[in-house]
Design a protein around this motif. Structure first.
Motif, PDB file in Angstrom:
ATOM      1  N   ASP A 171       0.854  -1.181   0.000  1.00 20.33           N
ATOM      2  CA  ASP A 171       0.000   0.000   0.000  1.00 20.33           C
ATOM      3  C   ASP A 171       0.890   1.232   0.000  1.00 20.33           C
ATOM      4  OD1 ASP A 171      -1.717   2.131   0.746  1.00 20.33           O
ATOM      5  OD2 ASP A 171      -3.056   0.753   1.789  1.00 20.33           O
ATOM      6  N   PRO A 172       0.704   2.196  -0.910  1.00 22.11           N
ATOM      7  CA  PRO A 172       1.555   3.392  -0.914  1.00 22.11           C
ATOM      8  C   PRO A 172       1.447   4.207   0.374  1.00 22.11           C
ATOM      9  CG  PRO A 172      -0.314   3.667  -2.405  1.00 22.11           C
ATOM     10  CD  PRO A 172      -0.282   2.230  -2.002  1.00 22.11           C
ATOM     11  N   ARG A 360       2.245   7.722  -4.072  1.00 24.90           N
ATOM     12  CA  ARG A 360       2.194   6.585  -4.995  1.00 24.90           C
ATOM     13  C   ARG A 360       3.111   6.823  -6.196  1.00 24.90           C
ATOM     14  NH1 ARG A 360      -2.785   6.931  -6.113  1.00 24.90           N
ATOM     15  NH2 ARG A 360      -3.525   5.412  -4.551  1.00 24.90           N
ATOM     16  N   LEU A 364       5.891   4.458  -4.961  1.00 23.03           N
ATOM     17  CA  LEU A 364       5.025   3.306  -4.699  1.00 23.03           C
ATOM     18  C   LEU A 364       4.997   2.896  -3.230  1.00 23.03           C
ATOM     19  CD1 LEU A 364       5.737   0.960  -7.757  1.00 23.03           C
ATOM     20  CD2 LEU A 364       3.833   2.555  -7.444  1.00 23.03           C
TER      21      LEU A 364
END
Length: 486
Positions: A171-172, A360, A364
């Protein structure tokens, strides 16, 4: 009755009159502990006391040298403070590290004009790369105290439990376990109540400011007010995103909110718990006025700088604990090590989605394994234990720097001594602090000129870190400054 002493355990350093051929008659009058600590330090440096070797019991060495046991325990404590030895309970005092020999300035000359009146964007990289015997750079914790054993235990435990899927892209916003651990850490240490879903894990406060600057620019904001004096590094990150940084004066009660209101700036970055570099705390009336300013539409960005490192005062609550609309950021750089590059951002709801998108597309998300290890240290209480452990050492080094300033720079005024990892000193007489810091670097001592952290004229001074240096190194470095000033 057989009074013969048993053979010493394997690996122990034999005590007795032959131990390092010590002769207390060589010690200067009144300086037994200093002399003994110096002899032990030299023996560690040249290998006579190897890493892993055990020092004699303090009572045994004291009896052999015919000195008080307090002399020996004081000398041992100085080696422990230096990071060269560690107390291991019943196992005694063990040598754990040899001194690092500084590179010769002849082999690696100091680059010309590293410290100048107008520092460039890469100035901190250049200063870090410059060789020095004594590095008093502010903002660096005691890196020799990094909890290696606890980190390895936590890493092994994490790897034992890790599913193969955890090695994929995450999960970013950060690993769920890390965000949960941060939310609990902030609740118990800073009084901040936050849901894990509100937290974004970032690569330190620096990345948090960069992402926020990007989002603010997208929303048409072109300036964010900053404290003056205030962090040059923070200004550089904001400038990189095209944001102007109008200066707002700081006095003994912190940021001048009346000046902030008059500036018309839509946002402000501040360090209310321990202002960098002055060390002042944002006063109660200023906090109330700041919240009124925020209620009128202003955005507060709170960098919770050095909040955990305090010695002579009670903890100060985070502004975010009283006002949910604050954009809060913090990290483990001063708690454990800057090299970990792990921090957190707790933004107001209106900025959250844009900041997650910015994170993101930046990278990332942070490396997951380091997050999970840190989460375990937070959840098991190891991080609190680490903080308690280093706080006493930092206090002793703070005291050593104050003594050194009093001795070598008696005309200087000390600021910010109650908390943090650095001191700021100012001079009443006209002093070119840039020239003084540059001359000190040429002599192998790193400090930062206070004028670097000002946008407007003010009293000259120096910003000096003490957490990463021994008392002896601190005294020597400040003595060099005193000689150069004279």
């Amino acid at each position: 009755m057989d009074r013969a002493k048993p053979d010493p355990p394997e690996g122990a350093i034999t005590a007795g009159s032959d131990f390092l051929q010590l002769d207390v008659r060589d010690a200067p009058p009144g300086g037994l502990a200093d002399w003994l600590a110096g002899q032990l330090r030299a023996a560690v440096a040249d290998g006579r006391l190897p890493v892993g070797g055990r020092l004699p019991a303090s009572r045994v060495l004291a009896a052999e040298l015919r000195v008080s046991r307090g002399v020996v325990t004081e000398a041992y404590q100085r080696l422990i403070d230096d990071g060269h030895a560690a107390g291991r309970g019943r196992a005694g005092t063990v040598v754990v590290a040899a001194p690092v020999v500084a590179p010769s300035p002849v082999q690696r000359p100091v680059p010309a004009k590293v410290i100048t009146a107008l520092p460039g964007a890469d100035v901190f990289d250049e200063v870090r790369a410059s060789p020095a015997r004594i590095d008093l750079t502010p903002g660096v914790p005691d890196l020799t105290a990094f909890p290696r054993a606890a980190w390895l235990r936590a890493e092994r435990a994490v790897l034992d439990e890790l599913e193969p899927s955890h090695f994929g892209y995450g999960d970013p916003r950060g690993a769920p376990a890390m965000r949960l651990a941060v939310s609990r850490w902030l609740a118990r240490s800073r009084g901040i109540r936050a849901d894990p879903g509100e937290i974004i894990v970032v690569s330190g406060v620096a990345q948090g400011l960069t992402l926020l600057g990007e989002v603010l620019r997208q929303r048409g904001v072109d300036e964010i007010a900053v404290e003056d004096p205030g962090s040059l590094g923070a200004r550089q990150h904001l400038h990189h995103n095209g944001l102007a940084t109008p200066p707002i004066a700081v006095d003994d009660d912190g940021l001048r909110v009346d000046e902030l209101r008059a500036s018309g700036a839509p946002a402000v970055l501040l360090t209310p718990a321990h202002q960098f570099p002055t060390g002042v705390v944002l006063g109660g009336e200023r906090r109330r006025d700041l919240m009124r300013w925020a209620a009128e539409g202003g955005l507060i960005v709170e960098d919770d700088y050095d909040a955990e490192h305090r010695y002579d005062r009670a903890p100060v609550p985070a502004v975010r604990s009283m006002l949910p609309e604050v954009c809060y950021t913090g990290s483990v750089s001063k708690l454990l090590a800057p090299a970990l590059r792990v921090g957190w951002l707790l933004p107001p709801p209106r900025f959250r989605e844009d900041l997650v998108a910015a994170k993101r597309f930046a990278d990332l998300g942070n490396a997951v394994l380091a997050q999970l290890v840190l989460a375990r240290l937070m959840e098991t209480g190891e991080l609190e234990r680490q903080l308690r452990s280093v706080r006493a050492r930092h206090r002793r080094r703070r005291d050593a720097m104050i003594r050194a300033v009093t001795t070598s720079l008696p005309a200087a005024r000390v600021h910010g001594a109650a908390a943090g990892l650095h001191l700021t000193i100012t001079f009443g007489a006209p002093v070119d602090d840039v020239a003084l810091a540059a001359a000190a670097l040429a002599e192998g001592v790193k400090v930062q000129p206070l004028s670097w952290h000002r946008q407007r004229p003010g009293r000259p001074g120096l910003v000096m870190g003490y957490a990463a240096r021994t008392a002896g190194e601190i005294a020597e470095g400040v003595a060099v400054l005193g000689r150069l000033l004279r």
